[in-house]
Design a protein around this motif. Structure first.
Motif, mmCIF file in Angstrom:
data_model
loop_
_atom_site.group_PDB
_atom_site.id
_atom_site.type_symbol
_atom_site.label_atom_id
_atom_site.label_comp_id
_atom_site.label_asym_id
_atom_site.label_seq_id
_atom_site.Cartn_x
_atom_site.Cartn_y
_atom_site.Cartn_z
ATOM 1 N N ILE A 71 43.605 -47.522 -77.758
ATOM 2 C CA ILE A 71 44.637 -47.715 -76.740
ATOM 3 C C ILE A 71 45.677 -48.731 -77.195
ATOM 4 O O ILE A 71 46.869 -48.586 -76.905
ATOM 5 C CB ILE A 71 44.003 -48.136 -75.385
ATOM 6 N N HIS A 72 45.260 -49.749 -77.950
ATOM 7 C CA HIS A 72 46.229 -50.719 -78.434
ATOM 8 C C HIS A 72 47.162 -50.104 -79.476
ATOM 9 O O HIS A 72 48.379 -50.354 -79.462
ATOM 10 C CB HIS A 72 45.522 -51.950 -79.003
ATOM 11 N N LEU A 73 46.615 -49.284 -80.369
ATOM 12 C CA LEU A 73 47.472 -48.600 -81.336
ATOM 13 C C LEU A 73 48.411 -47.628 -80.626
ATOM 14 O O LEU A 73 49.594 -47.522 -80.983
ATOM 15 C CB LEU A 73 46.621 -47.856 -82.363
ATOM 16 N N ALA A 74 47.904 -46.935 -79.627
ATOM 17 C CA ALA A 74 48.730 -45.984 -78.887
ATOM 18 C C ALA A 74 49.898 -46.684 -78.216
ATOM 19 O O ALA A 74 51.052 -46.230 -78.295
ATOM 20 C CB ALA A 74 47.881 -45.251 -77.852
ATOM 21 N N HIS A 75 49.644 -47.799 -77.558
ATOM 22 C CA HIS A 75 50.716 -48.533 -76.888
ATOM 23 C C HIS A 75 51.669 -49.164 -77.891
ATOM 24 O O HIS A 75 52.885 -49.185 -77.675
ATOM 25 C CB HIS A 75 50.109 -49.606 -75.983
ATOM 26 N N TYR A 76 51.130 -49.660 -78.990
ATOM 27 C CA TYR A 76 51.986 -50.255 -80.019
ATOM 28 C C TYR A 76 52.998 -49.226 -80.538
ATOM 29 O O TYR A 76 54.210 -49.507 -80.601
ATOM 30 C CB TYR A 76 51.133 -50.785 -81.177
ATOM 31 N N PHE A 77 52.522 -48.046 -80.886
ATOM 32 C CA PHE A 77 53.421 -47.040 -81.459
ATOM 33 C C PHE A 77 54.356 -46.448 -80.407
ATOM 34 O O PHE A 77 55.507 -46.118 -80.718
ATOM 35 C CB PHE A 77 52.612 -45.942 -82.139
ATOM 36 N N ALA A 78 53.898 -46.314 -79.172
ATOM 37 C CA ALA A 78 54.781 -45.834 -78.113
ATOM 38 C C ALA A 78 55.922 -46.816 -77.877
ATOM 39 O O ALA A 78 57.082 -46.417 -77.692
ATOM 40 C CB ALA A 78 53.996 -45.613 -76.824
ATOM 41 N N LEU A 79 55.617 -48.100 -77.893
ATOM 42 C CA LEU A 79 56.653 -49.115 -77.736
ATOM 43 C C LEU A 79 57.625 -49.128 -78.908
ATOM 44 O O LEU A 79 58.786 -49.508 -78.759
ATOM 45 C CB LEU A 79 56.017 -50.501 -77.575
ATOM 46 N N ARG A 80 57.158 -48.708 -80.054
ATOM 47 C CA ARG A 80 58.011 -48.649 -81.244
ATOM 48 C C ARG A 80 58.924 -47.427 -81.240
ATOM 49 O O ARG A 80 59.819 -47.325 -82.073
ATOM 50 C CB ARG A 80 57.143 -48.633 -82.497
ATOM 51 N N GLY A 81 58.709 -46.507 -80.310
ATOM 52 C CA GLY A 81 59.575 -45.338 -80.214
ATOM 53 C C GLY A 81 58.994 -44.060 -80.769
ATOM 54 O O GLY A 81 59.691 -43.043 -80.835
ATOM 55 N N TYR A 82 57.727 -44.072 -81.173
ATOM 56 C CA TYR A 82 57.085 -42.861 -81.657
ATOM 57 C C TYR A 82 56.600 -42.014 -80.488
ATOM 58 O O TYR A 82 56.309 -42.527 -79.408
ATOM 59 C CB TYR A 82 55.886 -43.203 -82.554
ATOM 60 N N PHE B 274 52.533 -44.577 -69.315
ATOM 61 C CA PHE B 274 53.142 -45.390 -70.371
ATOM 62 C C PHE B 274 54.169 -44.530 -71.104
ATOM 63 O O PHE B 274 53.805 -43.512 -71.694
ATOM 64 C CB PHE B 274 52.057 -45.867 -71.347
ATOM 65 N N PRO B 275 55.450 -44.883 -71.059
ATOM 66 C CA PRO B 275 56.483 -44.044 -71.684
ATOM 67 C C PRO B 275 56.202 -43.785 -73.156
ATOM 68 O O PRO B 275 55.853 -44.680 -73.912
ATOM 69 C CB PRO B 275 57.754 -44.882 -71.513
ATOM 70 N N GLY B 276 56.330 -42.531 -73.551
ATOM 71 C CA GLY B 276 56.141 -42.151 -74.944
ATOM 72 C C GLY B 276 54.715 -41.797 -75.301
ATOM 73 O O GLY B 276 54.442 -41.417 -76.442
ATOM 74 N N LEU B 277 53.784 -41.902 -74.345
ATOM 75 C CA LEU B 277 52.368 -41.672 -74.619
ATOM 76 C C LEU B 277 51.825 -40.543 -73.744
ATOM 77 O O LEU B 277 51.969 -40.570 -72.527
ATOM 78 C CB LEU B 277 51.563 -42.950 -74.365
ATOM 79 N N SER B 278 51.201 -39.559 -74.390
ATOM 80 C CA SER B 278 50.533 -38.458 -73.690
ATOM 81 C C SER B 278 49.066 -38.438 -74.079
ATOM 82 O O SER B 278 48.669 -39.043 -75.076
ATOM 83 C CB SER B 278 51.198 -37.118 -74.040
ATOM 84 N N ILE B 279 48.263 -37.722 -73.300
ATOM 85 C CA ILE B 279 46.826 -37.687 -73.558
ATOM 86 C C ILE B 279 46.264 -36.291 -73.332
ATOM 87 O O ILE B 279 46.709 -35.567 -72.436
ATOM 88 C CB ILE B 279 46.063 -38.701 -72.664
ATOM 89 N N ALA B 280 45.309 -35.924 -74.172
ATOM 90 C CA ALA B 280 44.432 -34.788 -73.913
ATOM 91 C C ALA B 280 43.150 -35.394 -73.371
ATOM 92 O O ALA B 280 42.340 -35.933 -74.128
ATOM 93 C CB ALA B 280 44.175 -33.987 -75.187
ATOM 94 N N PRO B 281 42.946 -35.381 -72.054
ATOM 95 C CA PRO B 281 41.864 -36.151 -71.431
ATOM 96 C C PRO B 281 40.488 -35.555 -71.655
ATOM 97 O O PRO B 281 40.339 -34.408 -72.104
ATOM 98 C CB PRO B 281 42.241 -36.135 -69.947
ATOM 99 N N SER B 282 39.494 -36.349 -71.335
ATOM 100 C CA SER B 282 38.099 -35.953 -71.505
ATOM 101 C C SER B 282 37.340 -36.158 -70.203
ATOM 102 O O SER B 282 37.706 -36.985 -69.373
ATOM 103 C CB SER B 282 37.452 -36.781 -72.623
ATOM 104 N N ARG B 283 36.296 -35.376 -70.049
ATOM 105 C CA ARG B 283 35.317 -35.576 -68.977
ATOM 106 C C ARG B 283 33.951 -35.192 -69.524
ATOM 107 O O ARG B 283 33.818 -34.702 -70.646
ATOM 108 C CB ARG B 283 35.679 -34.752 -67.727
ATOM 109 N N LEU B 284 32.944 -35.378 -68.723
ATOM 110 C CA LEU B 284 31.567 -35.130 -69.160
ATOM 111 C C LEU B 284 31.368 -33.693 -69.650
ATOM 112 O O LEU B 284 30.525 -33.427 -70.506
ATOM 113 C CB LEU B 284 30.602 -35.445 -68.021
ATOM 114 N N MET B 285 32.174 -32.765 -69.119
ATOM 115 C CA MET B 285 32.065 -31.370 -69.526
ATOM 116 C C MET B 285 32.257 -31.187 -71.027
ATOM 117 O O MET B 285 31.752 -30.229 -71.626
ATOM 118 C CB MET B 285 33.096 -30.532 -68.750
ATOM 119 N N LEU B 286 32.955 -32.114 -71.665
ATOM 120 C CA LEU B 286 33.197 -32.008 -73.101
ATOM 121 C C LEU B 286 31.898 -31.978 -73.901
ATOM 122 O O LEU B 286 31.847 -31.418 -75.001
ATOM 123 C CB LEU B 286 34.075 -33.175 -73.565
#
Length: 318
Positions: free
Chosen positions: A59-70, A121-133
């Motif tokens: 999550i920290h890498l995700a937020h870092y790169f989203a803030l950087r504009g990726y 969080f702007p610039g960040l998307s997710i493919a979410p998970s649940r127990l079904m995975l």
């Protein structure tokens, strides 16, 4: 207010990037996004030792790169859904909606584009998970169709959305199962977070030995495994703890440049933020000891910067 303000800030930032791009002699000098000939970077964070800070680092890498504009996509491969929760989705409550399982299942899978959702969080998307995975593990164990090998499922799903993102971060479950191996088959780089303790290092050594054996098997089955980078990341680092620092020094001497120079510090600021399902980039600096906050943020910034250098090397940027 946060999301709306963030969106306004991001639009202003992208507008500035666009103006600089026009005035720059070198295309792509100011805009960090990948160009057409630069491949999607897929980083998998993996270790079957619990408590190695895989989700926290993700999550920290995700937020870092989203803030950087990726343009960042996180893929939660852990049925427990810790990363999903940190992205604002409660897997134990929100049972409607698609998850990554729906995109990689064997029977009638849906498009990954239908699974991916934007986060707050702007610039960040997710493919979410649940127990079904976790059903993917069972289905892969009994599935014998050579036209649909399990190690191609994640790679094929990500190929459906690769034009929409610059970077994918995959958070693996704390086990070496079909999900982790399928993630390894899709990844372009691997990062192994581990804490500087003898038990964790010993466990990680066993994990890598077993992973190597498994990867040899799927290579024989037709998988192509080529990584731009394979790195160890020291997490929960305590600079004043002499035994842990001795072990860190031993690892650097043994693995040399395989160990990242930056470390993720053990910090009450990061622990407190994680308890609130946040990263250090979301907490308010004035609400905690500023020196503690600055050390924690500086640590995660350094990790992000080093990973960014790795990504640029993969893209052939100087």
């Amino acid at each position: 207010m946060f999301v709306e303000g963030g969106a306004i800030t991001r639009r202003k930032r992208y507008g500035m990037h666009a103006r600089l791009e026009k005035s720059s002699r070198k295309k792509g000098r100011y805009l960090p996004r990948r160009s057409g000939d630069e491949k999607l970077q897929i980083l998998q964070l993996m270790n079957f030792k619990g408590g190695s800070s895989k989700s926290t680092t993700s999550i920290h890498l995700a937020h870092y790169f989203a803030l950087r504009g990726y343009r960042v996509l996180v893929v939660d491969l852990d049925p427990q859904g810790s990363l999903t929760s940190m992205c604002g989705i409660s897997p134990e409550i929100e049972f409607d909606g698609l998850t990554v399982y729906d995109a990689i299942r064997y029977d009638d899978p849906v498009s990954m584009a239908d699974v991916v959702v934007p986060t707050y969080f702007p610039g960040l998307s997710i493919a979410p998970s649940r127990l079904m995975l976790s059903e993917f593990e069972t289905e892969s164990a009994v599935h014998s169709n050579p036209d649909q090998p399990f190690f191609t499922r994640i790679r094929n799903a990500l190929s459906q959305v690769e034009d929409d993102f610059d970077l994918v971060l995959m958070d693996s479950p704390p086990q070496l199962g079909f999900l982790t191996i399928a993630g390894m088959a899709a990844a372009s780089s691997l990062i192994v977070p581990l804490t500087p303790s003898m038990l964790d290092v010993s466990s990680t050594a066993q994990f890598l030995e077993l992973a190597g054996a498994y990867m040899g098997v799927i290579e024989d089955a037709g998988a192509t495994l080529q990584y731009d980078h394979f790195k160890f990341l020291i997490t929960r680092d305590e600079p004043t703890d002499v035994p842990s620092q001795q072990l860190t020094s031993f690892m650097r001497a043994l693995f040399q440049d395989r160990v990242m120079s930056a470390t993720a510090l053990k910090s009450t600021a990061i622990s407190d933020a994680t308890m609130l399902k946040q990263s250090i980039y979301e907490v308010v600096r004035s609400e905690m000891t500023r020196a503690t906050y600055d050390r924690a943020k500086g640590s995660m910034d350094a990790v992000g910067q080093e990973v960014e250098v790795m990504i640029h090397q993969s893209w052939g940027r100087k």
